[in-house]
Design a protein around this motif. Structure first.
Motif, PDB file in Angstrom:
ATOM      1  N   LYS A   1     -34.763  38.450 -14.630  1.00 47.48           N
ATOM      2  CA  LYS A   1     -34.993  37.869 -15.381  1.00 47.48           C
ATOM      3  C   LYS A   1     -36.438  38.962 -16.020  1.00 47.48           C
ATOM      4  CE  LYS A   1     -33.146  33.740 -16.133  1.00 47.48           C
ATOM      5  NZ  LYS A   1     -32.122  33.153 -16.863  1.00 47.48           N
TER       6      LYS A   1
ATOM      7  N   GLU B   1     -44.799  31.920 -13.330  1.00 45.69           N
ATOM      8  CA  GLU B   1     -44.256  31.385 -14.713  1.00 45.69           C
ATOM      9  C   GLU B   1     -45.545  29.855 -13.844  1.00 45.69           C
ATOM     10  OE1 GLU B   1     -40.378  30.421 -17.253  1.00 45.69           O
ATOM     11  OE2 GLU B   1     -39.786  29.937 -15.020  1.00 45.69           O
ATOM     12  N   GLU B   2     -45.018  29.965 -12.684  1.00 44.19           N
ATOM     13  CA  GLU B   2     -45.790  28.084 -11.972  1.00 44.19           C
ATOM     14  C   GLU B   2     -47.194  29.456 -11.988  1.00 44.19           C
ATOM     15  OE1 GLU B   2     -44.467  28.026  -8.046  1.00 44.19           O
ATOM     16  OE2 GLU B   2     -42.630  27.134  -9.354  1.00 44.19           O
TER      17      GLU B   2
ATOM     18  N   GLU C   1     -38.023  36.861  -9.109  1.00 47.99           N
ATOM     19  CA  GLU C   1     -38.820  35.850  -8.409  1.00 47.99           C
ATOM     20  C   GLU C   1     -39.445  35.290  -9.959  1.00 47.99           C
ATOM     21  OE1 GLU C   1     -38.639  34.565  -5.566  1.00 47.99           O
ATOM     22  OE2 GLU C   1     -37.186  36.558  -5.108  1.00 47.99           O
ATOM     23  N   HIS C   2     -39.065  35.346 -11.189  1.00 47.65           N
ATOM     24  CA  HIS C   2     -39.418  34.594 -12.147  1.00 47.65           C
ATOM     25  C   HIS C   2     -40.255  33.201 -12.678  1.00 47.65           C
ATOM     26  CE1 HIS C   2     -35.567  32.675 -12.846  1.00 47.65           C
ATOM     27  NE2 HIS C   2     -36.309  31.448 -13.256  1.00 47.65           N
ATOM     28  N   GLN C   3     -39.828  32.563 -11.275  1.00 45.19           N
ATOM     29  CA  GLN C   3     -40.811  30.770 -11.214  1.00 45.19           C
ATOM     30  C   GLN C   3     -42.198  30.996 -10.963  1.00 45.19           C
ATOM     31  OE1 GLN C   3     -37.529  31.479  -9.498  1.00 45.19           O
ATOM     32  NE2 GLN C   3     -36.015  30.509 -10.380  1.00 45.19           N
TER      33      GLN C   3
END
Length: 302
Positions: free
Chosen positions: A222, A260-261, A255-257
């Protein structure tokens, strides 16, 4: 899933160039985009696949067979489009067909003639009178007129204007209505692949960087954008590539999560284009352990 082409641990070396333990597959029934910078080895690999060059080690299989098991049978199933037209330029198209047709038991003159009409290529025209675009169209007409199952296309749209390029790409798509047809398309015109590719193989400096279905690649990678002050050293280590400019950072990551987190709507997360993947993976660290850090001015100057 059956593979039309399989390369396993293929190595090839000259004084100026080296491929070392190259492995990748071309799945049957899909368009595989084969990308890499000029000089990365794409044409060399295609010549190895077609048995025009001999690998130093490793194996290459087409339709489950090595070329030396059934060269004639295998090559009859392949429509091969070179980046140039290697025919006697004193021949007419009619003479060229007369010389080429006997090599293929499924040669179809009517199909060939239909392509000539579609491409506005006079049957009795001499090859030396054809423009670059017309020669490429003729090359494609030959490749698509003997009921091939696999099309290996080496820069088929290079030197063509956008209208003709779209004609060629539309033709490839039409051929793939039959799910048994397979295409390996080597190109540096990434926009061509955005339109038709299902699978992607990325060759960088003699190594395979990507070898997967495009949908899965886009799920894994991403593009994250946000304010420069959000990107600390720990987060930089989670990026494959990042760059800063006045409006913020742009990063390629798996590691886009995490972003976002941590930051919610303070960051934008988007799917990468094939061109972005090629640029950022080309400049970054594929393992993601040491990200590359360059300004946009530095990137533009390279």
């Amino acid at each position: 899933m059956m593979n039309a082409i399989e390369l396993n641990n293929v190595s090839y070396k000259t004084k100026r160039f080296q491929l070392d333990d190259i492995s990748f597959n071309v799945p049957q029934g899909f368009v595989t985009g084969f990308i890499g910078a000029n000089g990365s080895g794409k044409t060399t690999i295609i010549r190895l696949i077609m048995d025009l060059l001999q690998a130093d080690k490793g194996s290459i299989r087409l339709f489950g067979k090595s070329m030396n098991m059934d060269e004639v049978g295998i090559k009859e199933k392949i429509g091969f489009v070179y980046s140039e037209l290697y025919l006697n330029d004193k021949w007419t198209i009619k003479k060229a067909e007369k010389m080429i047709a006997p090599f293929y038991k499924n040669w179809n003159h009517d199909t060939f003639y239909d392509y000539l009409n579609q491409f506005d290529l006079p049957y009795k025209a001499k090859i030396k009178t054809l423009s670059t675009g017309m020669k490429m169209k003729l090359n494609i007409a030959f490749a698509f007129s003997h009921d091939a199952e696999l099309f290996i296309l080496d820069e088929p749209t290079a030197g063509l204007d956008p209208i003709v390029r779209n004609e060629v790409l539309d033709l490839i798509q039409k051929e793939l209505i039959n799910e048994n047809k397979t295409v390996l398309l080597s190109t540096h015109i990434i926009s061509d692949l955005e339109k038709i590719a299902d699978y992607l193989v990325y060759l960088k400096d003699g190594d395979i960087i990507l070898d997967n279905y495009l949908d899965e690649i886009i799920q894994n990678y991403k593009i994250v954008r946000g304010s420069n002050d959000l990107l600390d050293d720990e987060l930089k280590d989670l990026t494959i590539f990042h760059e800063d400019n006045k409006t913020g950072f742009t990063a390629l990551t798996k590691e886009h999560q995490v972003f976002e987190e941590l930051f919610g709507n303070q960051v934008m997360v988007n799917n990468p284009t094939i061109e972005e993947l090629m640029i950022y993976l080309g400049k970054g660290d594929i393992e993601g352990s040491h990200s590359s850090h360059q300004s946009q001015d530095e990137v533009a100057s390279q």
